[in-house]
Each structure stands twice: as structure tokens, then as C-alpha cells.
Write an enzyme that holds these catalytic residues in place. Structure first.
Site, mmCIF file in Angstrom:
data_model
loop_
_atom_site.group_PDB
_atom_site.id
_atom_site.type_symbol
_atom_site.label_atom_id
_atom_site.label_comp_id
_atom_site.label_asym_id
_atom_site.label_seq_id
_atom_site.Cartn_x
_atom_site.Cartn_y
_atom_site.Cartn_z
ATOM 1 C CE LYS A 99 -3.464 5.696 -0.633
ATOM 2 N NZ LYS A 99 -1.940 5.418 -0.105
ATOM 3 C CE LYS A 153 -2.681 6.431 -4.803
ATOM 4 N NZ LYS A 153 -1.791 6.165 -4.357
#
Length: 329
Positions: free
Chosen positions: A199, A252
Site C-alpha cells: 500500500k 493499492k
């Protein structure tokens, strides 16, 4: 007259031929639809920066669920917007917290729908960070290990409420191991963990932070989310989560990180998840509303690119529209 030795166009000459040799396909079962649940009654409020995406209160949630199930989507990802925030995000692990109540309602209405619970503290803390904050002589610091204990409590509360999958998004070191231990000790040994393994500290999260009211009240998240310039570090992060027992690996954001998806796909056999995040969605919607792009064509091409890069599952705010388009509606 000299002729080409190979005529690649032969396999592109008709729709049927193109379909026959197509290498990558996107199906409705690849899609996960995010849902934002909030306190209150009769709430169906469109999120300003995310046209077509809404905050739902528990009494209106069935409208959204019926639409999601009606187009054939099999999984949802739940985010909660509480009415109470404090320094340690207690409503994240309160049995009567908004996420836990939403999970119970969803499973009562649609027992077969896969419910994935986002597990973080940022939208539940008054400071907007993903962990416990301590102030020192050097300034504010996120306490990694103290945060892990609270994240494990939140995961257990979500599993008790009926969540099928726990999806921790906090990026604390050791979060998969801590949550796995917490779930196992509470008797949820069969509850999988969909780790936000890679992330990035990204500018693509802006509309989401409006949606869950989680903008940090000071500083930023660069001390725990990844530097967008780094790729090899992504492999270290993913390997840690694999070693700690993750069942899925997520990347992400999506569009700017397709190379990372491919790196993980080539290295790991676990299911790979990609998050088509809020700003990626909002940019497409804004251009479509101006008539500058063909929204359907752009969205389906984007989702196909994500699958081609190696993603097995796609979390996307386009999920309902994409499901309709894939069915020819």
C-alpha cells in the site's frame, strides 16, 4: 510484390475471431464492490468527489445490497463512518460499532454474499492516523506494536459479527501475524486475511479520505505507507505478509502500480487483489461527465489491464456498472 511473412491481422478480422483468441477476460466474479456505511437514519448521501457512490445508513443499506446482488457481484468490502472518534479508535472494535452492525445486517439479508471487512483505525481515530499516536520530544509518533493489539481486537470483532474475510489496510509492521494470532485465539482459524500487503502513500486517495473523513489531522502517512518510487520494497512487504500467513496479497493503488501487480503475480501463487482506488474512479467519472471519454470503454479497458497485469480480483467503485456492461446491459 513482396508480402509480409506473418499476417497478425488475420486473427483480428472479425468480432468472433477476436473473441476466440482473447487472452484476458474480466468477469463479474472478479469484482468486489466497496460500500460506505454510516450512522444515522434515512441516509443516502452522494459523496461529492465520487459521483454515483453513496454513504448508506443501516436502514437504507438494503437498497444498495439488492442492486449489488442483482447484477451478480459476489463480494463487498465494508468501510465504516462512525459518529464517535477518539485517540485509539475504540469504535473500530466495539461490538456495536458501525462496521460490526453493518456486517450483521448484510449477513442476515444475504448470507451468501462474501463480506470483506476493512481493518484499520484511521476513520475511527480523532487524529486520522492508522495507529496509536504518542507525542514525544521529537514530535508525534505512531506506536507500531501498541497499534497491532488494537487492530487484532478490531479484526476479532469483525469476525464475530460475521465477516468472511478480514482485510487489514494499516501497514503496521507485523500486522498480519498479530491479526492471525488474534483470530486463531478467538476461534476464527478459518477466517482468511486479505492483506493490503503493498500500500503506497499515494495522492490517489483524496476522494476516499473525504468519504470516510480520515484525512490526518497532522503530518502524513509516509512513515508507514510505501514510497511510490519503490518497487523492490514491495517484494519485501509482500514476503513478510506471506511468511505471517496472509491468504491474499493486495496492491493499492491500481493504475500507477501495474508493474507491482506483475511482480507479485510472477513471484507468488496466492490470489492477487488490486484496488482501483477513489481518484482513479473520480478522474474517469469527471471526464465522462464532460463527454470527453467513453466511460464504458475506458472502465472495461482499465479492468482488463488490471487482470492482464496479473490481478485475480479487483476492488472497484465501478463494480456495479462494470457488471451490467459485462452482461451487455
Amino acid at each position: 510484390m513482396a508480402y509480409p511473412l506473418v499476417r497478425h491481422r488475420r486473427l483480428r478480422s472479425t468480432d468472433a475471431l477476436r473473441s476466440l483468441v482473447r487472452e484476458t477476460s474480466v468477469g463479474t466474479n472478479d469484482l468486489i464492490a466497496p460500500i460506505f456505511v454510516t450512522e444515522g437514519t434515512a441516509v443516502k448521501d452522494e459523496i461529492t468527489s465520487m459521483p454515483g457512490v453513496y454513504h448508506w445508513s443501516l436502514d437504507t443499506l438494503e437498497e444498495e445490497l439488492a442492486e449489488i446482488v442483482g447484477v451478480g457481484i459476489q463480494a463487498v468490502l465494508i468501510f465504516g463512518v462512525p459518529d464517535h472518534k477518539d485517540a485509539t479508535g475504540t469504535s473500530a472494535f466495539d461490538e456495536d460499532g458501525i462496521v460490526q452492525r453493518a456486517i450483521r445486517k448484510i449477513k442476515a439479508l444475504y448470507p451468501g454474499l462474501v463480506v470483506i471487512a476493512d481493518t484499520c483505525l484511521c476513520q475511527f481515530t480523532d487524529h486520522g492516523h492508522c495507529g496509536v499516536v504518542h507525542t514525544t520530544d521529537c514530535g508525534a509518533e505512531i506506536d507500531n506494536d501498541e497499534s497491532l493489539a488494537l487492530l487484532a481486537k478490531a479484526a476479532v470483532a469483525q469476525a464475530k459479527a460475521g465477516a468472511d474475510i478480514i482485510a487489514p489496510s494499516n501497514m503496521m509492521d507485523g500486522f498480519v501475524a498479530a491479526i492471525r494470532q488474534g483470530l486463531d485465539e478467538a476461534g476464527f482459524t478459518n477466517t482468511p486475511i486479505m492483506s493490503y500487503a503493498v500500500k503506497y502513500s499515494s495522492a490517489y486517495y483524496g476522494p476516499f479520505r473525504e468519504a470516510v473523513h480520515s484525512t490526518p489531522q497532522f503530518g502524513d502517512r509516509k512513515t508507514y505507507q510505501m514510497d511510490p518510487a519503490n518497487a523492490r520494497e514491495a517484494l519485501r512487504e509482500a514476503q513478510s505478509d506471506v511468511d505471517e500467513g496472509a491468504d491474499f496479497l493486495m496492491v493499492k493503488p491500481g493504475l500507477a502500480y501495474l508493474d507491482i501487480v506483475r511482480m507479485l503475480r510472477d513471484r507468488y501463487s496466492l490470489p492477487i487483489v488490486i484496488y482501483n482506488v477513489s481518484a482513479e474512479y473520480s478522474m474517469v467519472k469527471a471526464a465522462a461527465l464532460q463527454g470527453w471519454i467513453d466511460e464504458k470503454a475506458v472502465v472495461l479497458e482499465t479492468l482488463t489491464g488490471m487482470k492482464r497485469a496479473g490481478a485475480d480480483l479487483i476492488i472497484t467503485y465501478h463494480a456495479k456498472d462494470a457488471a451490467r456492461w459485462l452482461k451487455g446491459n
